[in-house]
Enzyme design. Structure first.
Site, PDB file in Angstrom:
ATOM      1  CB  SER A   1       8.418   3.011   4.613  1.00  0.00           C
ATOM      2  OG  SER A   1       8.259   2.540   6.575  1.00  0.00           O
TER       3      SER A   1
ATOM      4  CG  PHE B   1       0.084  -1.631   6.239  1.00  0.00           C
ATOM      5  CD1 PHE B   1      -1.198  -1.767   5.548  1.00  0.00           C
ATOM      6  CD2 PHE B   1      -0.024   0.175   6.903  1.00  0.00           C
ATOM      7  CE1 PHE B   1      -2.180  -0.180   5.235  1.00  0.00           C
ATOM      8  CE2 PHE B   1      -0.370   1.202   6.143  1.00  0.00           C
ATOM      9  CZ  PHE B   1      -1.695   0.625   5.842  1.00  0.00           C
TER      10      PHE B   1
ATOM     11  CB  SER C   1       2.995 -12.108   0.586  1.00  0.00           C
ATOM     12  OG  SER C   1       4.237 -11.359   0.623  1.00  0.00           O
TER      13      SER C   1
ATOM     14  CG  ASP D   1      16.342  -9.889  -8.232  1.00  0.00           C
ATOM     15  OD1 ASP D   1      15.594  -8.558  -7.666  1.00  0.00           O
ATOM     16  OD2 ASP D   1      18.044 -10.271  -7.866  1.00  0.00           O
TER      17      ASP D   1
ATOM     18  CB  CYS E   1       4.241  -3.991  -3.512  1.00  0.00           C
ATOM     19  SG  CYS E   1       2.064  -2.948  -3.531  1.00  0.00           S
TER      20      CYS E   1
ATOM     21  CB  THR F   1       3.030  -7.450   5.693  1.00  0.00           C
ATOM     22  OG1 THR F   1       3.961  -6.840   6.567  1.00  0.00           O
ATOM     23  CG2 THR F   1       2.029  -5.202   5.216  1.00  0.00           C
TER      24      THR F   1
ATOM     25  CE  LYS G   1      10.257   0.388   1.877  1.00  0.00           C
ATOM     26  NZ  LYS G   1       9.477   0.019   0.019  1.00  0.00           N
TER      27      LYS G   1
ATOM     28  CG  LEU H   1       1.150  -3.462   2.212  1.00  0.00           C
ATOM     29  CD1 LEU H   1       2.270  -2.492   1.837  1.00  0.00           C
ATOM     30  CD2 LEU H   1       0.075  -2.920   2.789  1.00  0.00           C
TER      31      LEU H   1
ATOM     32  CE1 TYR I   1      11.561  -1.205   4.294  1.00  0.00           C
ATOM     33  CE2 TYR I   1      10.922   0.375   5.895  1.00  0.00           C
ATOM     34  CZ  TYR I   1      10.472  -0.541   4.892  1.00  0.00           C
ATOM     35  OH  TYR I   1       8.707  -0.135   4.851  1.00  0.00           O
TER      36      TYR I   1
END
Length: 253
Positions: A146, A192, A15, A57, A84, A194, A163, A17, A159
């Site tokens: 990111s 984006f 899915s 995974d 991704c 997504t 990143k 990107l 997060y």
């Protein structure tokens, strides 16, 4: 490195990107294997482009090793690896009534940072075993950071840390792999369109878009895919993190 005829793996290719990247690489003549935790989505994308779908995974290093080996068997000589796969769980460091978010931090880093490291490690190992191309290259690794790496918002500590780790790996990894002719570049996408964004209320999306400069819209996954392809094709891109964000800077909240 030319894309046509090369073996490629794309994680998170079921899915967003990753799917857009898998489709573009296949359209340009690459032999593609899609690695995704959701095997159903991976198969749906793979069937449309003649690719191979493999469930994995990415946070499980041994499982990644087996999946990359299997993918290489399907696509032939592995030259391109694009990571991704990721999660966007949010949580304040100290929430209401003093509740901590250590579980969120561990989960996000395991998928986003450790997962990227696992894929990069196993892909690079196989690339090192191949003969170089006429240009001296053995492979290209594209990782996904990111803009939160630099502009992390409240609730994004986990997060942003994950990143930021992906971004920070670019240079040392590129330096380590230089003798083998393997390049490493990270893309730091902004906002984006997504699956992570699709579930937001319309008014929230409108507020998010208002912070984007030009073009004033969410990025299209195909634009991320285009950047990934340009990294593969441009031999002088190496050891850096590229913001792909329409000049947006995330506000604190």
């Amino acid at each position: 490195m030319q894309i046509e005829g090369q073996g490629a793996i794309v994680t998170g290719g079921g899915s967003g990107l990753g799917a857009a990247t898998a489709r573009l690489l296949a359209a340009r003549g690459a032999r593609v294997a899609i690695l995704d935790f959701d095997e159903g989505r991976a198969r749906a994308v793979a069937e449309g482009i003649g690719a191979t779908a493999i469930r994995v995974d990415v946070g499980d290093a041994d499982a990644v090793g087996a999946a990359v080996e299997r993918a290489a068997g399907a696509v032939g000589t592995l030259r391109i690896a694009v990571s991704c796969a990721g999660v966007g769980l949010a949580g304040r460091i100290v929430g209401r009534e003093g509740k901590l978010s250590l579980d969120v931090f561990e989960r996000v880093l395991r998928v986003n940072l450790f997962g990227t490291y696992n894929v990069m490690s196993h892909a690079a190992r196989l690339m090192m075993e191949t003969d170089p191309t006429d240009t001296g290259e053995r492979g290209v690794i594209v990782n996904t950071a990111s803009v939160a790496w630099q502009d992390g918002q409240v609730g994004q500590a986990a997060y942003a840390a994950s990143k930021g780790g992906v971004a920070a790996m670019s240079l040392p990894a590129a330096r380590e792999f230089a003798r083998a002719g393997i390049r490493v570049v990270a893309i730091a996408p902004g906002l984006f369109h997504t699956p992570m964004m699709e579930g937001l209320p319309e008014e929230v999306t409108a507020k998010i878009v208002s912070d984007i400069q030009f073009p004033a819209r969410l990025g299209a996954p195909e634009e991320y895919a285009l950047m990934a392809a340009q990294i593969v094709e441009n031999p002088y891109l190496n050891g850096t993190t590229i913001r792909l964000d329409a000049a947006t800077r995330l506000p604190p909240r």
